[in-house]
Scaffold this active site. Sequence first.
Site, PDB file in Angstrom:
ATOM      1  N   GLU A  52      12.589  12.465  16.827  1.00  0.00           N
ATOM      2  CA  GLU A  52      11.897  11.180  16.767  1.00  0.00           C
ATOM      3  C   GLU A  52      10.407  11.397  16.500  1.00  0.00           C
ATOM      4  O   GLU A  52       9.764  12.231  17.146  1.00  0.00           O
ATOM      5  CB  GLU A  52      12.113  10.488  18.128  1.00  0.00           C
ATOM      6  CG  GLU A  52      11.644   9.052  18.211  1.00  0.00           C
ATOM      7  CD  GLU A  52      11.982   8.464  19.590  1.00  0.00           C
ATOM      8  OE1 GLU A  52      12.928   8.956  20.252  1.00  0.00           O
ATOM      9  OE2 GLU A  52      11.287   7.526  20.012  1.00  0.00           O
ATOM     10  N   GLY A  56      12.144   2.548  24.745  1.00  0.00           N
ATOM     11  CA  GLY A  56      11.586   2.047  26.001  1.00  0.00           C
ATOM     12  C   GLY A  56      10.109   2.353  26.097  1.00  0.00           C
ATOM     13  O   GLY A  56       9.605   3.247  25.412  1.00  0.00           O
ATOM     14  N   ASP A  69      11.732  13.975  21.003  1.00  0.00           N
ATOM     15  CA  ASP A  69      10.728  12.984  20.587  1.00  0.00           C
ATOM     16  C   ASP A  69       9.349  13.633  20.678  1.00  0.00           C
ATOM     17  O   ASP A  69       8.920  14.049  21.753  1.00  0.00           O
ATOM     18  CB  ASP A  69      10.800  11.761  21.513  1.00  0.00           C
ATOM     19  CG  ASP A  69       9.861  10.639  21.084  1.00  0.00           C
ATOM     20  OD1 ASP A  69       9.111  10.823  20.098  1.00  0.00           O
ATOM     21  OD2 ASP A  69       9.876   9.572  21.748  1.00  0.00           O
ATOM     22  N   ASP A 102       9.755   5.914  15.129  1.00  0.00           N
ATOM     23  CA  ASP A 102       9.399   5.018  16.237  1.00  0.00           C
ATOM     24  C   ASP A 102       8.047   4.395  15.881  1.00  0.00           C
ATOM     25  O   ASP A 102       7.985   3.310  15.276  1.00  0.00           O
ATOM     26  CB  ASP A 102       9.363   5.837  17.542  1.00  0.00           C
ATOM     27  CG  ASP A 102       8.826   5.094  18.753  1.00  0.00           C
ATOM     28  OD1 ASP A 102       8.312   3.971  18.587  1.00  0.00           O
ATOM     29  OD2 ASP A 102       8.882   5.619  19.891  1.00  0.00           O
ATOM     30  N   SER A 114      15.151   9.271  28.513  1.00  0.00           N
ATOM     31  CA  SER A 114      14.061   9.997  27.896  1.00  0.00           C
ATOM     32  C   SER A 114      13.403  10.833  28.988  1.00  0.00           C
ATOM     33  O   SER A 114      12.918  10.284  29.983  1.00  0.00           O
ATOM     34  CB  SER A 114      13.065   8.980  27.322  1.00  0.00           C
ATOM     35  OG  SER A 114      11.898   9.623  26.880  1.00  0.00           O
ATOM     36  N   LYS A 125      11.581  -1.026  19.072  1.00  0.00           N
ATOM     37  CA  LYS A 125      10.953  -1.450  20.326  1.00  0.00           C
ATOM     38  C   LYS A 125      10.479  -2.870  20.132  1.00  0.00           C
ATOM     39  O   LYS A 125       9.734  -3.169  19.184  1.00  0.00           O
ATOM     40  CB  LYS A 125       9.775  -0.541  20.686  1.00  0.00           C
ATOM     41  CG  LYS A 125      10.205   0.824  21.202  1.00  0.00           C
ATOM     42  CD  LYS A 125       9.035   1.686  21.600  1.00  0.00           C
ATOM     43  CE  LYS A 125       9.530   3.054  22.080  1.00  0.00           C
ATOM     44  NZ  LYS A 125       8.431   4.051  22.084  1.00  0.00           N
ATOM     45  N   LYS A 158      11.202  15.037  25.548  1.00  0.00           N
ATOM     46  CA  LYS A 158       9.875  14.946  24.937  1.00  0.00           C
ATOM     47  C   LYS A 158       9.421  16.356  24.582  1.00  0.00           C
ATOM     48  O   LYS A 158       9.610  17.283  25.391  1.00  0.00           O
ATOM     49  CB  LYS A 158       8.894  14.309  25.932  1.00  0.00           C
ATOM     50  CG  LYS A 158       9.173  12.832  26.195  1.00  0.00           C
ATOM     51  CD  LYS A 158       8.805  12.008  24.983  1.00  0.00           C
ATOM     52  CE  LYS A 158       8.772  10.528  25.318  1.00  0.00           C
ATOM     53  NZ  LYS A 158       8.462   9.715  24.124  1.00  0.00           N
ATOM     54  N   LYS A 204      17.282  12.629  25.745  1.00  0.00           N
ATOM     55  CA  LYS A 204      16.155  12.840  24.829  1.00  0.00           C
ATOM     56  C   LYS A 204      15.087  13.641  25.561  1.00  0.00           C
ATOM     57  O   LYS A 204      14.728  13.315  26.692  1.00  0.00           O
ATOM     58  CB  LYS A 204      15.636  11.463  24.389  1.00  0.00           C
ATOM     59  CG  LYS A 204      14.238  11.411  23.828  1.00  0.00           C
ATOM     60  CD  LYS A 204      13.971  10.021  23.246  1.00  0.00           C
ATOM     61  CE  LYS A 204      12.567   9.543  23.548  1.00  0.00           C
ATOM     62  NZ  LYS A 204      12.337   8.168  23.086  1.00  0.00           N
TER      63      LYS A 204
HETATM   64  O1  OSB Z   1       8.026   7.321  22.345  1.00  0.00           O
HETATM   65  O2  OSB Z   1       9.751   6.467  23.161  1.00  0.00           O
HETATM   66  C1  OSB Z   1       8.576   6.791  23.288  1.00  0.00           C
HETATM   67  C2  OSB Z   1       7.354   6.108  26.851  1.00  0.00           C
HETATM   68  C3  OSB Z   1       6.066   5.699  26.601  1.00  0.00           C
HETATM   69  C4  OSB Z   1       5.603   5.693  25.308  1.00  0.00           C
HETATM   70  C5  OSB Z   1       6.432   6.080  24.255  1.00  0.00           C
HETATM   71  C6  OSB Z   1       7.745   6.468  24.496  1.00  0.00           C
HETATM   72  C7  OSB Z   1       8.188   6.508  25.817  1.00  0.00           C
HETATM   73  C8  OSB Z   1       9.511   6.968  26.201  1.00  0.00           C
HETATM   74  C9  OSB Z   1      10.063   6.487  27.519  1.00  0.00           C
HETATM   75  O3  OSB Z   1      10.175   7.778  25.561  1.00  0.00           O
HETATM   76  C10 OSB Z   1      11.222   5.588  27.373  1.00  0.00           C
HETATM   77  C11 OSB Z   1      11.533   4.929  28.698  1.00  0.00           C
HETATM   78  O4  OSB Z   1      12.197   5.545  29.509  1.00  0.00           O
HETATM   79  O5  OSB Z   1      11.089   3.775  28.904  1.00  0.00           O
HETATM   80 MG    MG Z   2       9.386   7.579  20.751  1.00  0.00          MG
END
Ligand code: OSB
Ligand code: MG
Length: 376
Positions: A213, A290, A188, A238, A135, A262, A163, A161
Amino acid sequence: MKIEFINLREIKMRLRSPFETSFGVTQDRRIVLVEVSADGVTGWGEITTDETPSYNPETTQTAWHIISDFIAPSLIGNNLAAASDFPERTEGIRGHHMAKAGVENALWDIEAQQRGVPLWKLLGGTLEQIACGVSLGIRENPQSLVKKVEEELKSGYQRIKLKIKPGKDLASVAAVRKQFPDIRLSVDANSAYRLEDAPHLKELDEFNLLMIEQPLYWDDIHSHAKLQSQIKTAICLDECIHNARHAATAIELGACRIINIKLGRVGGHSEARRVQDVCRQQSVPAWCGGMLESGIGRVHNIAMSTLPGFTLPGDVSASHRYWDEDIIDPEVTVSPNGTIAAPKSPGLGYTVRRSAVNKLTVRQESWKVDAVSVPA
Ligand code: OSB
Ligand code: MG
């Protein structure tokens, strides 16, 4: 298992680089770790809250409050037949899934050690290797993002992925897709858009994304169903999915075609397994999300990801992408083809580096039954 000792501690860990999402920038993590001893066996769990209530309503501090004032006092001295009994015991506490998950997952670690099996096998895992993606946070410009993607692909990661947020979406996605026409690519939004943005989100359809996402409101499944009917790209939920019932509802309404599971968000291994079961029965792909975890949370994520419903690469990646030094031994590493091997030894299958944890600890609170010696 008779719960003899519970230790709650907050550790401070600095990410190697800041991570930007639509809701903010994180670099200094405040992570709560839960250590539980039962029948002389010690297990570990991690609370996956953010520091602020911006991903979901929980924070490092609310988790501390819920465990310290409610969960630990009611659990200490109790006898549980299995870790899977924990959710029922804490049914009276509404919400606070991440706080509960940290405790429940420590109990699963204990039970796996007691039975002499790796945690992933106790959970019913079948995959000996899990597939990994990354991510990537929002960046200054598309060029630096493309460079970052190239690096991650070189390391072997199977899915990228990105953001996104309004104003930081189409140009970044277009640049990455142009450079890498065939990779598995997703985005995402962490709830950054409104239903009225549907025509804008529809523009993402041309980039052949694996999924988008959580585009909309964190607490609204129905709006996602309305959006999904207007765009081709598969929606993955999510933030909206807190339990197996939500997963079943979202699938039935057509609000998503993929689910991010999660462990913290759904309240621990018991419920995560049920969410995964729902996905599998409905042939909806699931993957492990994550929360910028330390090694302890990461290793729980690895165990969960071996369940058969986890059919897409997750956001579980190598320790060194996050930390100069992780708190487990060995650190989590990813093979050149983007996989992590399920561990062979009982319990988590990784050792918690207690001296490192002690150095990072900024506060602690413990509960114990009389006449029990406490781990050093
Ligand atoms: O939405 O998946 C998410 C990190 C913090 C809060 C929300 C998210 C995330 C990530 C990071 O996308 C995922 C990771 O590398 O741990
Ligand atoms: Mg997410």
